[in-house]
Write an enzyme that holds these catalytic residues in place. Sequence first.
Site, PDB file in Angstrom:
ATOM      1  N   SER A 239       7.142  16.112   8.027  1.00 54.11           N
ATOM      2  CA  SER A 239       5.931  16.870   8.404  1.00 54.11           C
ATOM      3  C   SER A 239       5.561  17.837   7.281  1.00 54.11           C
ATOM      4  O   SER A 239       4.712  17.529   6.437  1.00 54.11           O
ATOM      5  CB  SER A 239       6.121  17.579   9.737  1.00 54.11           C
ATOM      6  OG  SER A 239       7.223  18.467   9.701  1.00 54.11           O
ATOM      7  N   ARG A 240       6.215  18.974   7.224  1.00 57.21           N
ATOM      8  CA  ARG A 240       5.902  19.942   6.183  1.00 57.21           C
ATOM      9  C   ARG A 240       7.151  20.675   5.727  1.00 57.21           C
ATOM     10  O   ARG A 240       8.024  21.001   6.556  1.00 57.21           O
ATOM     11  CB  ARG A 240       4.915  21.002   6.705  1.00 57.21           C
ATOM     12  CG  ARG A 240       3.471  20.607   6.570  1.00 57.21           C
ATOM     13  CD  ARG A 240       3.073  20.450   5.104  1.00 57.21           C
ATOM     14  NE  ARG A 240       1.748  19.879   4.940  1.00 57.21           N
ATOM     15  CZ  ARG A 240       1.489  18.563   4.866  1.00 57.21           C
ATOM     16  NH1 ARG A 240       2.452  17.676   4.956  1.00 57.21           N
ATOM     17  NH2 ARG A 240       0.256  18.135   4.685  1.00 57.21           N
TER      18      ARG A 240
ATOM     19  N   GLU B 248       6.938  22.137  -3.707  1.00 61.48           N
ATOM     20  CA  GLU B 248       6.663  20.781  -4.183  1.00 61.48           C
ATOM     21  C   GLU B 248       5.899  20.841  -5.495  1.00 61.48           C
ATOM     22  O   GLU B 248       4.975  21.659  -5.599  1.00 61.48           O
ATOM     23  CB  GLU B 248       5.853  20.001  -3.134  1.00 61.48           C
ATOM     24  CG  GLU B 248       6.681  19.704  -1.885  1.00 61.48           C
ATOM     25  CD  GLU B 248       5.939  18.844  -0.854  1.00 61.48           C
ATOM     26  OE1 GLU B 248       4.908  18.227  -1.191  1.00 61.48           O
ATOM     27  OE2 GLU B 248       6.398  18.810   0.292  1.00 61.48           O
TER      28      GLU B 248
ATOM     29  N   HIS C 100       7.366  13.272  -0.969  1.00 70.68           N
ATOM     30  CA  HIS C 100       6.156  13.396  -0.136  1.00 70.68           C
ATOM     31  C   HIS C 100       5.385  12.067  -0.100  1.00 70.68           C
ATOM     32  O   HIS C 100       4.236  11.992  -0.514  1.00 70.68           O
ATOM     33  CB  HIS C 100       5.263  14.535  -0.658  1.00 70.68           C
ATOM     34  CG  HIS C 100       4.322  15.061   0.394  1.00 70.68           C
ATOM     35  ND1 HIS C 100       3.979  16.381   0.508  1.00 70.68           N
ATOM     36  CD2 HIS C 100       3.629  14.437   1.379  1.00 70.68           C
ATOM     37  CE1 HIS C 100       3.138  16.554   1.507  1.00 70.68           C
ATOM     38  NE2 HIS C 100       2.904  15.375   2.053  1.00 70.68           N
ATOM     39  N   LEU C 101       6.086  11.047   0.413  1.00 70.47           N
ATOM     40  CA  LEU C 101       5.514   9.690   0.404  1.00 70.47           C
ATOM     41  C   LEU C 101       4.955   9.267   1.760  1.00 70.47           C
ATOM     42  O   LEU C 101       4.515   8.133   1.909  1.00 70.47           O
ATOM     43  CB  LEU C 101       6.608   8.677   0.003  1.00 70.47           C
ATOM     44  CG  LEU C 101       7.099   8.714  -1.439  1.00 70.47           C
ATOM     45  CD1 LEU C 101       8.129   7.597  -1.674  1.00 70.47           C
ATOM     46  CD2 LEU C 101       5.933   8.539  -2.413  1.00 70.47           C
ATOM     47  N   GLY C 102       5.022  10.167   2.746  1.00 76.68           N
ATOM     48  CA  GLY C 102       4.633   9.796   4.117  1.00 76.68           C
ATOM     49  C   GLY C 102       3.315   9.046   4.192  1.00 76.68           C
ATOM     50  O   GLY C 102       3.186   8.067   4.936  1.00 76.68           O
TER      51      GLY C 102
HETATM   52  N1  LIG Z   1       4.697  13.500   4.909  1.00 75.92           N
HETATM   53  C1  LIG Z   1       3.442  13.162   4.869  1.00 75.92           C
HETATM   54  O1  LIG Z   1       2.997  12.593   3.880  1.00 75.92           O
HETATM   55  C2  LIG Z   1       2.564  13.442   6.014  1.00 75.92           C
HETATM   56  C3  LIG Z   1       2.759  14.559   6.771  1.00 75.92           C
HETATM   57  N2  LIG Z   1       1.913  14.825   7.834  1.00 75.92           N
HETATM   58  C4  LIG Z   1       2.190  16.022   8.623  1.00 75.92           C
HETATM   59  O2  LIG Z   1       2.719  15.616   9.881  1.00 75.92           O
HETATM   60  C5  LIG Z   1       2.451  16.620  10.849  1.00 75.92           C
HETATM   61  C6  LIG Z   1       1.975  16.002  12.151  1.00 75.92           C
HETATM   62  O3  LIG Z   1       0.758  15.309  11.956  1.00 75.92           O
HETATM   63  P1  LIG Z   1      -0.049  14.652  13.194  1.00 75.92           P
HETATM   64  O4  LIG Z   1       0.870  14.025  14.138  1.00 75.92           O
HETATM   65  O5  LIG Z   1      -1.122  13.830  12.587  1.00 75.92           O
HETATM   66  O6  LIG Z   1      -0.688  15.949  13.821  1.00 75.92           O
HETATM   67  P2  LIG Z   1      -1.123  16.171  15.355  1.00 75.92           P
HETATM   68  O7  LIG Z   1      -1.999  17.354  15.345  1.00 75.92           O
HETATM   69  O8  LIG Z   1      -1.631  14.909  15.943  1.00 75.92           O
HETATM   70  O9  LIG Z   1       0.249  16.549  16.069  1.00 75.92           O
HETATM   71  C7  LIG Z   1       0.917  17.748  15.913  1.00 75.92           C
HETATM   72  C8  LIG Z   1       1.560  18.103  17.241  1.00 75.92           C
HETATM   73  O10 LIG Z   1       2.333  19.263  17.069  1.00 75.92           O
HETATM   74  C9  LIG Z   1       2.220  20.033  18.237  1.00 75.92           C
HETATM   75  N3  LIG Z   1       2.597  21.418  17.971  1.00 75.92           N
HETATM   76  C10 LIG Z   1       1.864  22.406  17.409  1.00 75.92           C
HETATM   77  N4  LIG Z   1       2.590  23.542  17.338  1.00 75.92           N
HETATM   78  C11 LIG Z   1       3.813  23.251  17.859  1.00 75.92           C
HETATM   79  C12 LIG Z   1       4.993  24.006  18.055  1.00 75.92           C
HETATM   80  N5  LIG Z   1       5.051  25.284  17.702  1.00 75.92           N
HETATM   81  N6  LIG Z   1       6.047  23.387  18.616  1.00 75.92           N
HETATM   82  C13 LIG Z   1       5.989  22.081  18.975  1.00 75.92           C
HETATM   83  N7  LIG Z   1       4.886  21.321  18.838  1.00 75.92           N
HETATM   84  C14 LIG Z   1       3.811  21.903  18.267  1.00 75.92           C
HETATM   85  C15 LIG Z   1       0.787  19.871  18.649  1.00 75.92           C
HETATM   86  O11 LIG Z   1       0.615  20.127  20.024  1.00 75.92           O
HETATM   87  C16 LIG Z   1       0.545  18.405  18.326  1.00 75.92           C
HETATM   88  O12 LIG Z   1       0.751  17.597  19.464  1.00 75.92           O
HETATM   89  C17 LIG Z   1       1.470  17.565  10.173  1.00 75.92           C
HETATM   90  O13 LIG Z   1       2.187  18.677   9.681  1.00 75.92           O
HETATM   91  C18 LIG Z   1       0.957  16.791   8.997  1.00 75.92           C
HETATM   92  O14 LIG Z   1       0.528  17.616   7.975  1.00 75.92           O
HETATM   93  C19 LIG Z   1       0.900  13.988   8.160  1.00 75.92           C
HETATM   94  C20 LIG Z   1       0.672  12.850   7.437  1.00 75.92           C
HETATM   95  C21 LIG Z   1       1.472  12.504   6.278  1.00 75.92           C
HETATM   96  O1  LIG Z   2      -1.729  14.037   5.344  1.00 75.63           O
HETATM   97  C1  LIG Z   2      -0.831  14.864   5.178  1.00 75.63           C
HETATM   98  O2  LIG Z   2      -0.660  15.870   5.871  1.00 75.63           O
HETATM   99  C2  LIG Z   2       0.107  14.630   4.069  1.00 75.63           C
HETATM  100  O3  LIG Z   2       1.064  15.370   3.958  1.00 75.63           O
HETATM  101  C3  LIG Z   2      -0.155  13.584   3.085  1.00 75.63           C
HETATM  102  O4  LIG Z   2      -0.106  14.171   1.824  1.00 75.63           O
HETATM  103  P1  LIG Z   2      -0.719  13.420   0.554  1.00 75.63           P
HETATM  104  O5  LIG Z   2      -2.167  13.178   0.852  1.00 75.63           O
HETATM  105  O6  LIG Z   2       0.011  12.137   0.410  1.00 75.63           O
HETATM  106  O7  LIG Z   2      -0.531  14.325  -0.607  1.00 75.63           O
END
Ligand SMILES: NC(=O)C1=CN([C@@H]2O[C@H](COP(=O)(O)OP(=O)(O)OC[C@H]3O[C@@H](n4cnc5c(N)ncnc54)[C@H](O)[C@@H]3O)[C@@H](O)[C@H]2O)C=CC1
Ligand SMILES: O=C(O)C(=O)COP(=O)(O)O
Length: 525
Positions: free
Chosen positions: A229-230, A259, A277-279
């Site tokens: 996630s982050r 990062e 950060h390949l998600g």
């Molecule tokens: N590694 C990567 O490349 C990627 C990372 N991400 C990250 O993944 C995370 C989740 O993304 P999505 O599922 O699309 O978002 P989303 O908004 O659909 O889901 C996030 C969930 O977290 C819940 N939430 C908020 N605060 C909370 C807390 N304090 N405790 C527990 N639950 C809580 C919300 O109710 C929501 O259901 C984000 O941080 C996003 O930036 C997303 C895409 C790619």
């Molecule tokens: O969509 C997100 O939240 C991501 O973390 C994806 O990051 P990126 O676009 O691959 O640098």
Amino acid sequence: MAKVLVSDSIDPVGVEILSQVAQVDVKTGLSAEEIIQIIPEYDALMLRSSTRVTKEIVEAGSKLQIIGRAGVGVDNIDVPAATRQGIIVVNSPEGNTIAAAEHALAMMLSLSRHIPDANQSVKANKWERNRFIGTEVYKKNLGVVGLGKIGSHVAAVARSLGMKILAYDPFISKERADQLGCTLVDLELLFAESDFITLHVPKTAETQHLIGRETIAKMKPTVRIINCSRGGIIDELALIEALESGRIAGAALDVFEQEPLGESRLRELSNVILTPHLGASTTEAQVNVAIDVAEQIRDVLLGLPARSAVNIPGLTPDVMEKLRPYLQLAETMGNLVSQLAGGRCDSLNVRLQGELATKDSQPLVIAAIKGLLSQALRERVNYVNAAIEAKERGIRVIETRDASTRDYSGSIHLEANGSMGTHSVTGALLSTGEIRITDLDEFPINVPPSNHMLFTLHQDMPGIIGKIGALLGSFNVNIASMQVGRKIIRGDAVMALSLDDPLPEGLLSEITKVPGIRDAYTVKL
Ligand SMILES: NC(=O)C1=CN([C@@H]2O[C@H](COP(=O)(O)OP(=O)(O)OC[C@H]3O[C@@H](n4cnc5c(N)ncnc54)[C@H](O)[C@@H]3O)[C@@H](O)[C@H]2O)C=CC1
Ligand SMILES: O=C(O)C(=O)COP(=O)(O)O
């Protein structure tokens, strides 16, 4: 032609879409200082997670209309600063959901079967079958923190692997969790019972260091933690200590506090898998997010609404279609009431009536505020910053909704208190879409708004209308339309005049001297 800066690498399809309406400059790897230097030329900025859009960058972007994040997380953008400056921030909420979920699942299976280390070992000409005894995920507990889009998909796939899902998300109902086949639990139980924990929450003040020394102490020694996630949701130092001491069995990290990852003991640990950060890094996800965000930037540059703005109320096309004609009405009424009430308004009551009395009609409140502030802020106020500007100016906005209707299917009533007292107006739309002012200070009228208007509050008595007409005529002001509204015969009344010409200097004070006229206001719409 508009100019768009693309500051992180995006799929070429995004550049193609942007090029339909703008000059596109792809410049990756710029420092903050370099961006500050060039950003004043640009109308839009498109980025991923590598660019950090600071307050300084936002403030230097004097022409910026939109910042587009080709992905989900907008924690690398100073959204409050953008909002204050009226810049729309958009993202792609769903474009990379599957990619990120699959990466988390790949991390979980890699951890449980030591895939990366085993691969390295074979490539180093070894054959260490006893070193890499794994664990099955079947019948194990998977703790999913954050049951949003990515968390739900992870849960669905993990269930098909035979895992039991314990989920924590304070914003998800039990019904939704049941539907997903997850058991909603509190964090304590999730930490205590999970064999794997996967994080899918946004980075907020609440989620910062959600996993730290104290929480790790509550986990099983066999637990494996996955973070796609982050960075910063896990306290990295606490995690390193727990991994070094064997307090937990392993971790797989795609995201980091800093990062790119700098010097870190994480690199030396054998029970850790690290990816840069390949998600979201799949061909499919990159095409999805590039199209999604480039289209929104293109639309905003063409004056159209964005579908996934994070700092203005999201509207489905259906709702937008219904509200669109009323947005102009709300804004016109806001502008009108602000001029009647005078500067320094301290309150605005917005009553949405008839078919507008729904929760979807929030943008009409924003439009009314935008209209109210338009005299003071001109083009600086927009749908993005109207509410925050009102708040900062100490204007209390009170919304009410009243489903009953009189003559129109929907109408907007505004009451503002300012330096010239409290005034109210109501407006509605004819079936043709034309605006009518239907009420002024609770007096019924029916006039279209026009560029130049004159309103009077007067005593209802013979001759007064003629006198005002004659006075305007003597100053060569042509009356386009005129309406009188009253509640009782020979009581108080209002007169609303649409004028073809602006009121010449001094005429308003002449009008207020006419016997029977209590007050007079000119308004420019
Ligand atoms: N590694 C990567 O490349 C990627 C990372 N991400 C990250 O993944 C995370 C989740 O993304 P999505 O599922 O699309 O978002 P989303 O908004 O659909 O889901 C996030 C969930 O977290 C819940 N939430 C908020 N605060 C909370 C807390 N304090 N405790 C527990 N639950 C809580 C919300 O109710 C929501 O259901 C984000 O941080 C996003 O930036 C997303 C895409 C790619
Ligand atoms: O969509 C997100 O939240 C991501 O973390 C994806 O990051 P990126 O676009 O691959 O640098």
